[in-house]
Design a protein around this motif. Sequence first.
Motif, PDB file in Angstrom:
ATOM      1  N   PHE A  41      20.402  32.409  36.113  1.00 31.84           N
ATOM      2  CA  PHE A  41      21.148  32.146  34.893  1.00 31.84           C
ATOM      3  C   PHE A  41      22.603  31.882  35.245  1.00 31.84           C
ATOM      4  CE2 PHE A  41      17.599  34.890  33.930  1.00 31.84           C
ATOM      5  CZ  PHE A  41      17.037  34.305  32.810  1.00 31.84           C
ATOM      6  N   ASN A  42      23.171  30.829  34.678  1.00 34.36           N
ATOM      7  CA  ASN A  42      24.576  30.515  34.863  1.00 34.36           C
ATOM      8  C   ASN A  42      25.387  31.625  34.192  1.00 34.36           C
ATOM      9  OD1 ASN A  42      27.211  29.518  33.972  1.00 34.36           O
ATOM     10  ND2 ASN A  42      26.559  27.582  34.861  1.00 34.36           N
ATOM     11  N   ALA A  43      26.166  32.336  34.971  1.00 34.24           N
ATOM     12  CA  ALA A  43      26.900  33.510  34.472  1.00 34.24           C
ATOM     13  C   ALA A  43      27.857  33.141  33.333  1.00 34.24           C
ATOM     14  CB  ALA A  43      27.660  34.178  35.609  1.00 34.24           C
ATOM     15  N   ALA A  44      28.566  32.025  33.443  1.00 37.99           N
ATOM     16  CA  ALA A  44      29.513  31.633  32.405  1.00 37.99           C
ATOM     17  C   ALA A  44      28.788  31.350  31.091  1.00 37.99           C
ATOM     18  CB  ALA A  44      30.318  30.408  32.852  1.00 37.99           C
ATOM     19  N   ALA A  45      27.649  30.665  31.159  1.00 39.82           N
ATOM     20  CA  ALA A  45      26.880  30.355  29.949  1.00 39.82           C
ATOM     21  C   ALA A  45      26.345  31.631  29.314  1.00 39.82           C
ATOM     22  CB  ALA A  45      25.735  29.401  30.291  1.00 39.82           C
ATOM     23  N   VAL A  46      25.887  32.556  30.137  1.00 41.05           N
ATOM     24  CA  VAL A  46      25.354  33.818  29.626  1.00 41.05           C
ATOM     25  C   VAL A  46      26.453  34.634  28.955  1.00 41.05           C
ATOM     26  CG1 VAL A  46      24.414  36.059  30.327  1.00 41.05           C
ATOM     27  CG2 VAL A  46      23.393  33.950  31.190  1.00 41.05           C
ATOM     28  N   HIS A  47      27.622  34.711  29.584  1.00 41.11           N
ATOM     29  CA  HIS A  47      28.719  35.486  29.000  1.00 41.11           C
ATOM     30  C   HIS A  47      29.169  34.881  27.671  1.00 41.11           C
ATOM     31  CE1 HIS A  47      29.158  38.500  32.084  1.00 41.11           C
ATOM     32  NE2 HIS A  47      29.120  37.562  33.009  1.00 41.11           N
ATOM     33  N   ALA A  48      29.212  33.554  27.588  1.00 40.91           N
ATOM     34  CA  ALA A  48      29.572  32.895  26.319  1.00 40.91           C
ATOM     35  C   ALA A  48      28.518  33.193  25.256  1.00 40.91           C
ATOM     36  CB  ALA A  48      29.706  31.388  26.537  1.00 40.91           C
ATOM     37  N   TRP A  49      27.242  33.165  25.637  1.00 37.58           N
ATOM     38  CA  TRP A  49      26.137  33.462  24.724  1.00 37.58           C
ATOM     39  C   TRP A  49      26.240  34.899  24.207  1.00 37.58           C
ATOM     40  CZ3 TRP A  49      21.380  36.197  26.382  1.00 37.58           C
ATOM     41  CH2 TRP A  49      20.380  36.192  25.411  1.00 37.58           C
ATOM     42  N   LEU A  50      26.489  35.836  25.109  1.00 37.13           N
ATOM     43  CA  LEU A  50      26.620  37.239  24.714  1.00 37.13           C
ATOM     44  C   LEU A  50      27.815  37.433  23.780  1.00 37.13           C
ATOM     45  CD1 LEU A  50      25.823  39.011  28.106  1.00 37.13           C
ATOM     46  CD2 LEU A  50      24.340  38.788  26.093  1.00 37.13           C
ATOM     47  N   THR A  52      29.008  35.235  21.636  1.00 37.97           N
ATOM     48  CA  THR A  52      28.654  34.740  20.305  1.00 37.97           C
ATOM     49  C   THR A  52      27.719  35.710  19.601  1.00 37.97           C
ATOM     50  OG1 THR A  52      26.813  33.386  21.090  1.00 37.97           O
ATOM     51  CG2 THR A  52      28.959  32.305  20.914  1.00 37.97           C
ATOM     52  N   LEU A  53      26.806  36.321  20.348  1.00 38.16           N
ATOM     53  CA  LEU A  53      25.912  37.314  19.744  1.00 38.16           C
ATOM     54  C   LEU A  53      26.703  38.522  19.260  1.00 38.16           C
ATOM     55  CD1 LEU A  53      22.860  37.310  22.182  1.00 38.16           C
ATOM     56  CD2 LEU A  53      23.017  36.250  19.925  1.00 38.16           C
ATOM     57  N   GLU A  54      27.677  38.937  20.054  1.00 39.16           N
ATOM     58  CA  GLU A  54      28.519  40.076  19.686  1.00 39.16           C
ATOM     59  C   GLU A  54      29.316  39.763  18.420  1.00 39.16           C
ATOM     60  OE1 GLU A  54      32.432  41.573  21.737  1.00 39.16           O
ATOM     61  OE2 GLU A  54      30.687  42.354  22.833  1.00 39.16           O
ATOM     62  N   GLU A  55      29.848  38.555  18.336  1.00 36.59           N
ATOM     63  CA  GLU A  55      30.618  38.147  17.156  1.00 36.59           C
ATOM     64  C   GLU A  55      29.739  38.120  15.922  1.00 36.59           C
ATOM     65  OE1 GLU A  55      32.314  34.444  18.380  1.00 36.59           O
ATOM     66  OE2 GLU A  55      33.838  35.414  19.617  1.00 36.59           O
ATOM     67  N   LYS A  56      28.505  37.631  16.057  1.00 33.46           N
ATOM     68  CA  LYS A  56      27.591  37.574  14.924  1.00 33.46           C
ATOM     69  C   LYS A  56      27.245  38.968  14.424  1.00 33.46           C
ATOM     70  CE  LYS A  56      25.334  33.215  16.055  1.00 33.46           C
ATOM     71  NZ  LYS A  56      24.082  32.588  16.469  1.00 33.46           N
ATOM     72  N   THR A  57      27.028  39.897  15.335  1.00 31.85           N
ATOM     73  CA  THR A  57      26.653  41.248  14.918  1.00 31.85           C
ATOM     74  C   THR A  57      27.845  42.008  14.350  1.00 31.85           C
ATOM     75  OG1 THR A  57      26.919  42.091  17.163  1.00 31.85           O
ATOM     76  CG2 THR A  57      24.695  41.441  16.496  1.00 31.85           C
ATOM     77  N   SER A  58      29.046  41.724  14.833  1.00 31.62           N
ATOM     78  CA  SER A  58      30.218  42.414  14.299  1.00 31.62           C
ATOM     79  C   SER A  58      30.585  41.893  12.910  1.00 31.62           C
ATOM     80  CB  SER A  58      31.406  42.293  15.245  1.00 31.62           C
ATOM     81  OG  SER A  58      31.853  40.962  15.320  1.00 31.62           O
ATOM     82  N   CYS A  59      30.180  40.669  12.583  1.00 34.63           N
ATOM     83  CA  CYS A  59      30.442  40.110  11.244  1.00 34.63           C
ATOM     84  C   CYS A  59      29.432  40.606  10.218  1.00 34.63           C
ATOM     85  CB  CYS A  59      30.380  38.584  11.297  1.00 34.63           C
ATOM     86  SG  CYS A  59      31.724  37.847  12.223  1.00 34.63           S
ATOM     87  N   ASN A  60      28.314  41.105  10.680  1.00 36.33           N
ATOM     88  CA  ASN A  60      27.250  41.569   9.790  1.00 36.33           C
ATOM     89  C   ASN A  60      26.946  43.029  10.066  1.00 36.33           C
ATOM     90  OD1 ASN A  60      26.818  38.967   8.663  1.00 36.33           O
ATOM     91  ND2 ASN A  60      25.696  38.399  10.501  1.00 36.33           N
ATOM     92  N   PRO A  61      27.771  43.946   9.555  1.00 38.94           N
ATOM     93  CA  PRO A  61      27.505  45.371   9.797  1.00 38.94           C
ATOM     94  C   PRO A  61      26.179  45.773   9.172  1.00 38.94           C
ATOM     95  CG  PRO A  61      29.259  45.099   8.196  1.00 38.94           C
ATOM     96  CD  PRO A  61      28.918  43.730   8.704  1.00 38.94           C
ATOM     97  N   PRO A  62      25.504  46.748   9.770  1.00 35.01           N
ATOM     98  CA  PRO A  62      24.210  47.178   9.233  1.00 35.01           C
ATOM     99  C   PRO A  62      24.342  47.765   7.831  1.00 35.01           C
ATOM    100  CG  PRO A  62      24.919  48.590  11.052  1.00 35.01           C
ATOM    101  CD  PRO A  62      25.925  47.486  10.925  1.00 35.01           C
TER     102      PRO A  62
END
Length: 64
Positions: A41-50, A52-62
């Motif tokens: 896995f390309n480390a830069a692509a994975v870190h960018a993906w993670l 974006t996932l972190e941003e999505k979850t922080s915008c939608n609190p449980p």
Amino acid sequence: MKLLSVKQLAELTAIKSSTLYDWANQGRVPGVVRVNGLLRFNAAAVHAWLKTLEEKTSCNPPAQ
């Protein structure tokens, strides 16, 4: 380009290796590269993906 092995990405994300293999085959993980038949896995692509996932979850609190 720095590449991560399945084991390294599993440790980084706490996702099972088998799930990462499945997701890679389904195109759900970015930056997938095959090197001599081995999945990497390309480390830069994975870190960018993670990120974006972190941003999505922080915008939608449980819901409480």
